[in-house]
Design an enzyme around this catalytic site. Sequence first.
Site, PDB file in Angstrom:
ATOM      1  N   ARG A 174     -33.301  24.789  19.871  1.00  0.00           N
ATOM      2  CA  ARG A 174     -31.991  24.974  19.095  1.00  0.00           C
ATOM      3  C   ARG A 174     -32.271  25.958  17.922  1.00  0.00           C
ATOM      4  NH1 ARG A 174     -31.412  23.352  23.385  1.00  0.00           N
ATOM      5  NH2 ARG A 174     -30.492  21.489  24.218  1.00  0.00           N
ATOM      6  N   SER A 225     -22.900  17.886  19.984  1.00  0.00           N
ATOM      7  CA  SER A 225     -23.979  17.036  19.707  1.00  0.00           C
ATOM      8  C   SER A 225     -24.058  17.119  18.135  1.00  0.00           C
ATOM      9  CB  SER A 225     -25.172  17.357  20.152  1.00  0.00           C
ATOM     10  OG  SER A 225     -25.108  17.352  21.662  1.00  0.00           O
ATOM     11  N   GLU A 295     -27.674  18.852  14.095  1.00  0.00           N
ATOM     12  CA  GLU A 295     -27.436  20.070  15.024  1.00  0.00           C
ATOM     13  C   GLU A 295     -26.453  20.683  14.445  1.00  0.00           C
ATOM     14  OE1 GLU A 295     -26.996  20.937  19.530  1.00  0.00           O
ATOM     15  OE2 GLU A 295     -28.676  19.758  19.005  1.00  0.00           O
TER      16      GLU A 295
END
Length: 305
Positions: A174, A225, A295
């Site tokens: 990510r 998320s 995130e």
Amino acid sequence: MERLLKKLKEANVGKVLENEPLKNHTTMKIGGPADIFIEPVGIDGVINTIKIVNEEGALMTTIGRGSNILVPDEGIRGVVMKIGEGLDHLEVEGTKVRVGGGYSLVSLATTISKKGLSGLEFAGGIPGSVGGAVYMNAGAHGSDISKILEKALVVFRDGSCEWLSNTDMKYSYRTSVLQKERPGVVVEAVFQLRAGDRETIVKEMQKNKDYRRETQPWNYPCAGSIFRNPLPNYAGQLIEKAGLKGYKIGGAKVSELHGNFIVNTGNATANDVIQLIKYIQDVIFEKFSIRLETEVEFIGKLKQN
């Protein structure tokens, strides 16, 4: 600000609005107004916008389709540039796909699967834009953008433009080079896919899309998320084990369907979400000695306390 507004409008960079509510441009439906909101048309529109903003010494924030971000209730000062409809072009040549940063990732995955091209099945159901996905190395179901990206066209803060290869992007979980080391805006991407059986590919992508629909709360406004998975653990499982599903602060609630999602029940503020994130982090650390990292990206002056 008036002079900047005038210069942007005269330059015909694209759509230019004043005091535009950002809750209209985020999947969480949270966020106050942007002093100046721009949705540029074409790569030149992005470059010219950045150059004009730099000339005037104004602050600028870039967003995509508004997933994976949290915007302050008081809004964002300066300019907010949205990479959207003005950069949603698509070209397919053999197994190579060239696509604008504003193109919907879900739409791209659907379109490509119907052409019998494999490699984007994992993206079925992932909200957001191609540019945002390339920027953060979006992924699911054991795959991610780093597996298929050949190169990305990036406009940097000084208005310069450069193609970055997959290696240049320095991908990890990510994360890419664009987040801290070389901040920039993805305006176009080239993906190298594989030819495959159309029926099999469509079926796999639809399975991924159905899985997301069944396990994630997309019937409520949410950002996706909230936490990165502290592998080999999973944030959602830790939150569920801690008994936090359904826990609520103000209008923000931990989804009862998936622990790693915070939903807006109708009147949530950015502060509600921040306080809930902090509470979750404290509980998980106390119970499992694991510090969850977010995130979701906090933009503007919004910070975790």
